[in-house]
Design a protein around this motif. Sequence first.
Motif, PDB file in Angstrom:
ATOM      1  N   SER A 193       0.837  -1.204   0.000  1.00  0.00           N
ATOM      2  CA  SER A 193       0.000   0.000   0.000  1.00  0.00           C
ATOM      3  C   SER A 193       0.874   1.257   0.000  1.00  0.00           C
ATOM      4  N   SER A 194       0.292   2.344  -0.483  1.00  0.00           N
ATOM      5  CA  SER A 194       1.036   3.597  -0.580  1.00  0.00           C
ATOM      6  C   SER A 194       1.378   4.160   0.794  1.00  0.00           C
ATOM      7  N   ASN A 195       0.485   3.951   1.781  1.00  0.00           N
ATOM      8  CA  ASN A 195       0.776   4.440   3.131  1.00  0.00           C
ATOM      9  C   ASN A 195       2.003   3.750   3.720  1.00  0.00           C
ATOM     10  N   SER A 196       2.115   2.459   3.492  1.00  0.00           N
ATOM     11  CA  SER A 196       3.285   1.729   3.981  1.00  0.00           C
ATOM     12  C   SER A 196       4.559   2.184   3.282  1.00  0.00           C
ATOM     13  N   ILE A 197       4.447   2.462   1.987  1.00  0.00           N
ATOM     14  CA  ILE A 197       5.610   2.939   1.231  1.00  0.00           C
ATOM     15  C   ILE A 197       6.097   4.274   1.784  1.00  0.00           C
ATOM     16  N   TRP A 198       5.168   5.192   2.041  1.00  0.00           N
ATOM     17  CA  TRP A 198       5.564   6.497   2.569  1.00  0.00           C
ATOM     18  C   TRP A 198       6.134   6.386   3.977  1.00  0.00           C
ATOM     19  N   ALA A 199       5.556   5.508   4.795  1.00  0.00           N
ATOM     20  CA  ALA A 199       6.057   5.336   6.161  1.00  0.00           C
ATOM     21  C   ALA A 199       7.488   4.801   6.158  1.00  0.00           C
ATOM     22  N   VAL A 200       7.737   3.791   5.325  1.00  0.00           N
ATOM     23  CA  VAL A 200       9.078   3.231   5.243  1.00  0.00           C
ATOM     24  C   VAL A 200      10.060   4.253   4.657  1.00  0.00           C
ATOM     25  N   THR A 201       9.610   5.013   3.669  1.00  0.00           N
ATOM     26  CA  THR A 201      10.474   6.019   3.043  1.00  0.00           C
ATOM     27  C   THR A 201      10.896   7.089   4.044  1.00  0.00           C
ATOM     28  N   VAL A 202       9.946   7.584   4.814  1.00  0.00           N
ATOM     29  CA  VAL A 202      10.264   8.608   5.826  1.00  0.00           C
ATOM     30  C   VAL A 202      11.222   8.043   6.870  1.00  0.00           C
ATOM     31  N   ALA A 203      10.971   6.809   7.311  1.00  0.00           N
ATOM     32  CA  ALA A 203      11.855   6.191   8.307  1.00  0.00           C
ATOM     33  C   ALA A 203      13.276   6.030   7.759  1.00  0.00           C
ATOM     34  N   LEU A 204      13.387   5.652   6.488  1.00  0.00           N
ATOM     35  CA  LEU A 204      14.717   5.488   5.883  1.00  0.00           C
ATOM     36  C   LEU A 204      15.423   6.833   5.728  1.00  0.00           C
ATOM     37  N   LEU A 205      14.685   7.876   5.390  1.00  0.00           N
ATOM     38  CA  LEU A 205      15.299   9.201   5.277  1.00  0.00           C
ATOM     39  C   LEU A 205      15.777   9.707   6.638  1.00  0.00           C
ATOM     40  N   VAL A 206      15.005   9.449   7.684  1.00  0.00           N
ATOM     41  CA  VAL A 206      15.444   9.830   9.034  1.00  0.00           C
ATOM     42  C   VAL A 206      16.714   9.068   9.407  1.00  0.00           C
ATOM     43  N   LEU A 207      16.756   7.779   9.096  1.00  0.00           N
ATOM     44  CA  LEU A 207      17.968   7.001   9.346  1.00  0.00           C
ATOM     45  C   LEU A 207      19.139   7.534   8.529  1.00  0.00           C
ATOM     46  N   HIS A 208      18.863   7.912   7.297  1.00  0.00           N
ATOM     47  CA  HIS A 208      19.902   8.477   6.440  1.00  0.00           C
ATOM     48  C   HIS A 208      20.472   9.765   7.029  1.00  0.00           C
TER      49      HIS A 208
END
Length: 304
Positions: free
Chosen positions: A146-161
């Motif tokens: 789902s798109s919500n899961s994609i955005w959640a994972v993307t934001v988490a990865l950017l914060v980790l980055h």
Amino acid sequence: MDTFMSEVITSPTRPRWRKVAYGGMQPGFDDNHTDDSFLEEMVMNANVVKRDILKVMLDTVSISQYLCIVALVGLVWTYTLRSILNENSLLLLDVTLLGLGFLVLLLTKEMLSFNLFLRYLLNISFFISGLYVLAPIYQTLTTSISSNSIWAVTVALLVLHLFLHDYFGSTVRAPGALHNPTLTSCISLNASVVASVFIASCLRSRLLVFAIMLFSLQVFLFAPLVTYCIKKYSFRLHLWFSFGLMIATLAFVYTLHLLLFVMLLGLLIFVTVVCPYWLIRMQVYKFEINGPWDEAKLCFDITD
């Protein structure tokens, strides 16, 4: 009287206590004995660095600069998903960024030889070709998510980055650098690449997937190298470039959403002004004691 003097002369004198690291107990003294000179070698705040708030604020410019770079990447992602940017616009942006990056590297020519420049150009050619071949795979990678899961994972990865990124180095070994990128820097880069893949998988055009992936990897891979070369070439130029980038980023974010503009402005002020002020204020409470009880340190290189 003669008997008393003879006893004093013949009685053994008490040995003097010596401070030795190894040698066992000394006769006449306890194992934990210390004399009155024990605290004479105590030194307070010998290694505490006195920091200047202006210098600390200038050092944080690199952090604010990269925060703006990541914010611009997020803007391009958002405009692409909203179909404001099409394939032609993204490809034109990719070519422009690539040309400007090579121009900066060439202008800082004392840090980049012509052979190294050709090697970079060859590697980027292979990189772009491989990215175009893999674009169909990226396009269908998250079809069942789902798109919500994609955005959640993307934001988490950017914060980790952002948390693991080396703000004072480069993601690739820069010309003239003495050390390779650290492990945390490599993890940070991988997190940004995965986030880019997740965003690209939301698009339905192969050419658009290729263009957005090329843009993202150009920024995450080569933007730190370009900014590192600018900073090493001229710190004043680095400051002008950083402040110009901050103003441009805030202007673009303002056109997108007012709340995001306020959040980004507050974050930049917090990083550039508040954090250095807190660091200087905390220096007053720093108290370090050194003395003969510290671990001994070698005064020579053990590898020699």
